[in-house]
Design a protein around this motif. Structure first.
Motif, mmCIF file in Angstrom:
data_model
loop_
_atom_site.group_PDB
_atom_site.id
_atom_site.type_symbol
_atom_site.label_atom_id
_atom_site.label_comp_id
_atom_site.label_asym_id
_atom_site.label_seq_id
_atom_site.Cartn_x
_atom_site.Cartn_y
_atom_site.Cartn_z
ATOM 1 N N THR A 50 0.823 -1.211 0.000
ATOM 2 C CA THR A 50 0.000 0.000 0.000
ATOM 3 C C THR A 50 0.854 1.257 0.000
ATOM 4 O O THR A 50 0.576 2.212 -0.712
ATOM 5 N N LEU A 51 1.896 1.240 0.819
ATOM 6 C CA LEU A 51 2.823 2.373 0.909
ATOM 7 C C LEU A 51 4.228 1.822 1.093
ATOM 8 O O LEU A 51 4.690 1.601 2.208
ATOM 9 N N PRO A 52 4.917 1.560 -0.020
ATOM 10 C CA PRO A 52 6.239 0.943 0.081
ATOM 11 C C PRO A 52 7.273 1.867 0.723
ATOM 12 O O PRO A 52 7.280 3.072 0.494
ATOM 13 N N ALA A 53 8.110 1.267 1.548
ATOM 14 C CA ALA A 53 9.182 1.991 2.228
ATOM 15 C C ALA A 53 10.504 1.727 1.513
ATOM 16 O O ALA A 53 10.642 0.751 0.776
ATOM 17 N N GLN A 54 11.443 2.623 1.732
ATOM 18 C CA GLN A 54 12.786 2.464 1.189
ATOM 19 C C GLN A 54 13.756 2.493 2.362
ATOM 20 O O GLN A 54 13.619 3.320 3.254
ATOM 21 N N LYS A 55 14.701 1.599 2.349
ATOM 22 C CA LYS A 55 15.700 1.571 3.414
ATOM 23 C C LYS A 55 17.008 2.154 2.895
ATOM 24 O O LYS A 55 17.455 1.823 1.800
ATOM 25 N N LEU A 56 17.570 3.027 3.694
ATOM 26 C CA LEU A 56 18.898 3.566 3.436
ATOM 27 C C LEU A 56 19.704 3.279 4.689
ATOM 28 O O LEU A 56 19.521 3.927 5.715
ATOM 29 N N GLY A 57 20.543 2.261 4.612
ATOM 30 C CA GLY A 57 21.227 1.795 5.808
ATOM 31 C C GLY A 57 20.213 1.150 6.724
ATOM 32 O O GLY A 57 19.452 0.291 6.321
ATOM 33 N N LYS A 58 20.158 1.619 7.963
ATOM 34 C CA LYS A 58 19.190 1.087 8.923
ATOM 35 C C LYS A 58 17.944 1.958 9.022
ATOM 36 O O LYS A 58 17.030 1.641 9.773
#
Length: 89
Positions: free
Chosen positions: A66-74
């Motif tokens: 529904t609302l994808p997240a993006q990870k940058l490091g932790k």
């Protein structure tokens, strides 16, 4: 009380001057806010506050797409356009 006397000033010129003065006065009265135009990603905290949902809901929305997240490091971030689209839904 001071008085102002206007002589031979075209209406258009007077209106332009008044508009400039009023615009400056109004801009000075507006609260100073941080411009958010250059920001492309929101943190989990910002997203949670904007959408008024818990971190658990954000996690579920990421999990089901529904609302994808993006990870940058932790760290976890959400795309600004996706958050705004969800806000307007």
């Amino acid at each position: 009380m001071k008085t102002i006397q206007l002589l031979n000033i075209p209406v258009e010129e007077f209106m332009k001057e008044m508009e400039a003065v009023l615009s400056k006065m109004l801009l000075d009265k507006l609260p100073k806010t941080k411009v958010d135009e250059e920001k492309f990603l929101y943190t989990r905290e910002e997203t949670s506050k904007l959408l008024k949902v818990s971190y658990t809901t954000l996690w579920k929305w990421n999990d089901d797409g529904t609302l994808p997240a993006q990870k940058l490091g932790k760290r976890v971030y959400y795309n600004k356009e996706s958050v705004i689209a969800r806000l307007n839904a």
